[in-house]
Design a protein around this motif. Structure first.
Motif, PDB file in Angstrom:
ATOM      1  N   GLU A  68       0.641  -1.277  -0.122  1.00  0.00           N
ATOM      2  CA  GLU A  68      -0.011   0.299   0.081  1.00  0.00           C
ATOM      3  C   GLU A  68       0.963   1.448  -0.085  1.00  0.00           C
ATOM      4  N   GLU A  69       2.112   1.088   0.463  1.00  0.00           N
ATOM      5  CA  GLU A  69       2.989   2.599   0.690  1.00  0.00           C
ATOM      6  C   GLU A  69       3.507   2.916  -0.677  1.00  0.00           C
ATOM      7  N   ILE A  70       3.716   1.685  -1.413  1.00  0.00           N
ATOM      8  CA  ILE A  70       4.029   1.804  -2.686  1.00  0.00           C
ATOM      9  C   ILE A  70       3.042   2.268  -3.774  1.00  0.00           C
ATOM     10  N   GLY A  71       2.027   2.170  -3.428  1.00  0.00           N
ATOM     11  CA  GLY A  71       0.736   2.531  -4.291  1.00  0.00           C
ATOM     12  C   GLY A  71       0.277   1.435  -4.952  1.00  0.00           C
ATOM     13  N   VAL A  72       0.283   0.185  -4.608  1.00  0.00           N
ATOM     14  CA  VAL A  72      -0.403  -1.188  -5.253  1.00  0.00           C
ATOM     15  C   VAL A  72      -1.848  -0.736  -5.033  1.00  0.00           C
ATOM     16  N   ARG A  73      -2.747  -0.967  -5.906  1.00  0.00           N
ATOM     17  CA  ARG A  73      -4.029  -1.049  -5.616  1.00  0.00           C
ATOM     18  C   ARG A  73      -4.620  -2.390  -5.069  1.00  0.00           C
ATOM     19  N   LEU A  74      -4.880  -2.282  -3.816  1.00  0.00           N
ATOM     20  CA  LEU A  74      -5.383  -3.540  -3.095  1.00  0.00           C
ATOM     21  C   LEU A  74      -6.795  -3.896  -3.310  1.00  0.00           C
ATOM     22  N   THR A  75      -7.438  -5.043  -3.424  1.00  0.00           N
ATOM     23  CA  THR A  75      -8.538  -5.608  -3.537  1.00  0.00           C
ATOM     24  C   THR A  75      -8.594  -6.779  -2.705  1.00  0.00           C
ATOM     25  N   ASP A  76      -9.929  -7.291  -2.533  1.00  0.00           N
ATOM     26  CA  ASP A  76     -10.313  -8.514  -1.543  1.00  0.00           C
ATOM     27  C   ASP A  76      -9.581  -9.703  -2.188  1.00  0.00           C
ATOM     28  N   LEU A  77      -9.444  -9.910  -3.468  1.00  0.00           N
ATOM     29  CA  LEU A  77      -8.588 -10.694  -4.208  1.00  0.00           C
ATOM     30  C   LEU A  77      -7.384 -10.843  -4.115  1.00  0.00           C
ATOM     31  N   ASN A  78      -6.591  -9.920  -4.174  1.00  0.00           N
ATOM     32  CA  ASN A  78      -5.268  -9.789  -4.333  1.00  0.00           C
ATOM     33  C   ASN A  78      -4.520  -9.782  -2.847  1.00  0.00           C
ATOM     34  N   THR A  79      -5.438  -9.664  -1.774  1.00  0.00           N
ATOM     35  CA  THR A  79      -5.068  -9.452  -0.537  1.00  0.00           C
ATOM     36  C   THR A  79      -5.010 -10.756   0.204  1.00  0.00           C
ATOM     37  N   GLN A  80      -5.739 -11.764  -0.229  1.00  0.00           N
ATOM     38  CA  GLN A  80      -6.369 -13.011   0.607  1.00  0.00           C
ATOM     39  C   GLN A  80      -5.182 -13.931   0.596  1.00  0.00           C
ATOM     40  N   SER A  81      -3.998 -13.634   0.062  1.00  0.00           N
ATOM     41  CA  SER A  81      -2.790 -14.636   0.252  1.00  0.00           C
ATOM     42  C   SER A  81      -1.399 -13.836  -0.276  1.00  0.00           C
ATOM     43  N   LEU A  82      -0.468 -14.293   0.298  1.00  0.00           N
ATOM     44  CA  LEU A  82       0.887 -13.722  -0.180  1.00  0.00           C
ATOM     45  C   LEU A  82       1.033 -13.990  -1.747  1.00  0.00           C
ATOM     46  N   GLY A  83       0.632 -15.307  -2.127  1.00  0.00           N
ATOM     47  CA  GLY A  83       0.734 -15.371  -3.595  1.00  0.00           C
ATOM     48  C   GLY A  83      -0.144 -14.421  -4.542  1.00  0.00           C
ATOM     49  N   TYR A  84      -1.201 -14.368  -4.245  1.00  0.00           N
ATOM     50  CA  TYR A  84      -2.018 -13.034  -4.828  1.00  0.00           C
ATOM     51  C   TYR A  84      -1.465 -11.708  -4.686  1.00  0.00           C
ATOM     52  N   LEU A  85      -0.762 -11.488  -3.529  1.00  0.00           N
ATOM     53  CA  LEU A  85      -0.427 -10.216  -3.277  1.00  0.00           C
ATOM     54  C   LEU A  85       0.889 -10.036  -4.205  1.00  0.00           C
ATOM     55  N   LEU A  86       1.890 -10.940  -4.368  1.00  0.00           N
ATOM     56  CA  LEU A  86       3.098 -10.831  -4.999  1.00  0.00           C
ATOM     57  C   LEU A  86       2.835 -10.698  -6.544  1.00  0.00           C
ATOM     58  N   TYR A  87       1.895 -11.383  -6.878  1.00  0.00           N
ATOM     59  CA  TYR A  87       1.540 -11.328  -8.510  1.00  0.00           C
ATOM     60  C   TYR A  87       0.988  -9.752  -8.617  1.00  0.00           C
ATOM     61  N   ALA A  88       0.324  -9.151  -7.814  1.00  0.00           N
ATOM     62  CA  ALA A  88      -0.435  -7.787  -7.984  1.00  0.00           C
ATOM     63  C   ALA A  88       0.728  -6.803  -7.753  1.00  0.00           C
ATOM     64  N   VAL A  89       1.461  -6.845  -6.926  1.00  0.00           N
ATOM     65  CA  VAL A  89       2.728  -5.981  -7.024  1.00  0.00           C
ATOM     66  C   VAL A  89       3.665  -6.200  -8.376  1.00  0.00           C
ATOM     67  N   PHE A  90       3.846  -7.338  -8.719  1.00  0.00           N
ATOM     68  CA  PHE A  90       4.659  -7.549  -9.931  1.00  0.00           C
ATOM     69  C   PHE A  90       3.947  -7.154 -11.130  1.00  0.00           C
ATOM     70  N   ASP A  91       2.564  -7.059 -11.172  1.00  0.00           N
ATOM     71  CA  ASP A  91       1.692  -6.801 -12.100  1.00  0.00           C
ATOM     72  C   ASP A  91       1.774  -5.137 -12.392  1.00  0.00           C
TER      73      ASP A  91
END
Length: 523
Positions: free
Chosen positions: A369-392
């Motif tokens: 969130e500090e670096i401006g990643v758009r967070l959603t319920d989907l991409n914050t439900q696991s580290l894997g989803y969040l990793l992919y969101a940051v990369f994307d």
């Protein structure tokens, strides 16, 4: 051209069609025209030593020439006229002299002068000559109209510069913009080169259904249609993957398909709802072997269509296709030099400083969130989803040189085999060039029990609101249950590869007829 001027020219051209018919000349004849030479062949012939023509000279051998094509310029000068005739190879000038072109058969000099326009197709007979001003030409003895153009032709100098008009009416773009015509000719060569490479590597080209009862093989929303006789809804395929792998289950060890796929998604510079992909599957291979295949294929195609240069100019940047990295220490199966390879965790850490090897989910959310990643319920439900969101969102666009990003989270890879040594990850890669994905591949999941579990997890995501989650496919699980050898597979977006090799900014200018809103709706 003003609207009144356009209307007047339409009326004038329509009247010329009537005038030709009133003279007993069919403006759209059925007979084939037997061509002896193309325009470039004439230029080549009279460039040969001993066959050059001096200014004002005609061919002493009087070789009969029969050429045909479109009129792209027309000049009249008293009893002599000049026409530019263009075919697929180039343009040759026609020299029309009143004393030599009598008509019947063919058009008379006055009929050519009054009834033909730029854009018309004609066939001519004559011999080679060079005008007094030094222009190689065909001295015409007979001219026949092959097809009369009834709308104004684009300006031969300025062409058509409106991108929407070019995409909606590509035929106008092709006849007025030489660069566009050459781009789509090069696209054809790229497709031929891909096929030739794979055929020579022992792959069989097969065809899979476009209409499918269950769509699959990618994360995308499908187009839906209906079959009246069966009274069932069907989907336009979003990928060719599952049927190709079913062929591998049946014993075909190396298969590929080049074909259209359809995804009900937005339109931008790299996405069109209908596009061409190639998918390749090789039995007894893993994702490292398939990465090498992708490298070899793209480099071979580039060398074939562009020559042996390894630097590609793309949108103002120079992209090197040189393979300069040695990974034999970390990946023993990768011998020799290759394009850059990074795990997704490494790529994210190098670009953002976030190390997903050490963060827990709460910490990763805060830092993302500090670096401006758009967070959603989907991409914050696991580290894997969040990793992919940051990369994307933060990394993908920064990958300029050819880079394979490997080892994806299992959550976003329902068809890939679990990583042999990294829990929570799969053996998957994506190739990025100039910030855009060009290829996706993995060691294929061939465990039917694991595959069912992955599909069930995807169904849970669909229930939670993910429109692009993968559906359950019992037929595919049955095929895996029959047995599929360890297998590597990949897909390449052909249109994006064409963009790269032709320095084209928008995918809609790499697709001959892209998806457009209906002009009837806009009017």
């Amino acid at each position: 051209m003003a609207q009144n001027e356009t209307r007047n020219e339409l009326e004038v051209r329509a009247k010329k069609v009537d005038d030709l018919r009133s003279l007993g000349i069919e403006p759209y004849p059925s007979e084939a025209f037997k061509r002896s030479h193309r325009a470039q062949q004439i230029h080549d012939r009279f460039s040969e030593p001993g066959r050059e023509l001096a200014n004002g000279e005609t061919d002493p051998e009087e070789l009969p020439l029969r050429v045909c094509g479109r009129i792209t310029f027309k000049r009249d000068s008293g009893s002599i006229g000049f026409i530019g005739l263009t075919d697929a190879s180039g343009t040759i000038q026609l020299k029309i002299e009143k004393k030599l072109v009598k008509g019947d058969p063919g058009l008379s000099f006055n009929q050519i002068k009054k009834l033909l326009d730029i854009g018309d197709f004609v066939g001519v007979e004559g011999i080679g000559c060079r005008t007094n001003r030094g222009e190689l030409s065909v001295q015409v003895s007979r001219l026949d109209v092959l097809s009369k153009a009834t709308i104004p032709f684009p300006d031969s100098y300025y062409g058509i510069n409106d991108p929407e008009l070019c995409r909606r009416h590509r035929e106008i773009d092709l006849v007025s913009n030489a660069a566009s015509l050459q781009r789509f000719k090069l696209r054809s060569r790229i497709l031929r080169s891909i096929r030739t490479y794979l055929w020579n590597a022992g792959f069989d080209e097969i065809e899979t259904p476009v209409l499918q009862v269950i769509y699959g093989g990618a994360a995308a929303r499908p187009f839906i249609t209906h079959h009246n006789t069966l009274d069932i809804d069907l989907y336009l395929r979003i990928a060719t993957e599952l049927f190709l792998k079913r062929a591998v289950c049946g014993g075909m060890e190396r298969v590929f398909e080049i074909g259209r796929v359809f995804r009900n998604e937005g339109i931008d510079s790299t996405h069109n709802p209908e596009f061409t992909s190639i998918e390749v599957y090789q039995a007894y291979a893993d994702y490292f072997e398939i990465m090498v295949l992708v490298e070899d294929l793209i480099c071979a195609v580039a060398a074939d269509v562009l020559g042996d240069k390894t630097e590609i100019e793309y949108q103002g940047d120079t992209i090197s296709l040189d393979r300069k990295y040695d990974y034999s220490d970390t990946h023993p199966s990768l011998t020799g030099k290759h394009w850059r390879i990074k795990t997704m965790v490494e790529a994210v850490r190098d670009e953002t400083g976030l190390d997903f090897d050490t963060l827990n989910l709460t910490e990763a959310k805060e830092k993302a969130e500090e670096i401006g990643v758009r967070l959603t319920d989907l991409n914050t439900q696991s580290l894997g989803y969040l990793l992919y969101a940051v990369f994307d969102q933060k990394v993908e666009s920064t990958l300029m040189e050819p880079t394979f990003v490997i080892d994806f989270p299992v959550e976003v890879s329902p068809l890939a085999k679990r990583h042999r040594s990294k829990p929570g990850f799969v053996e998957r890669f994506e190739l990025f060039i100039h910030g855009t994905e060009y290829s996706n591949g993995f060691s294929e999941l061939n465990d039917p029990v694991d595959q069912r579990k992955r599909f069930e997890e995807q169904l849970a995501q669909k229930t939670a609101g993910d429109d692009e989650a993968h559906p359950m496919d019992e037929d595919f699980i049955q095929a895996l249950s029959l047995g599929m050898p360890n297998c590597g597979g990949m897909g390449i977006g052909v249109d994006r590869l064409v963009m790269f090799l032709t320095d084209t900014q928008s995918i809609r200018d790499a697709i001959l007829f892209p998806t457009m809103r209906s002009s009837m709706l806009e009017s």
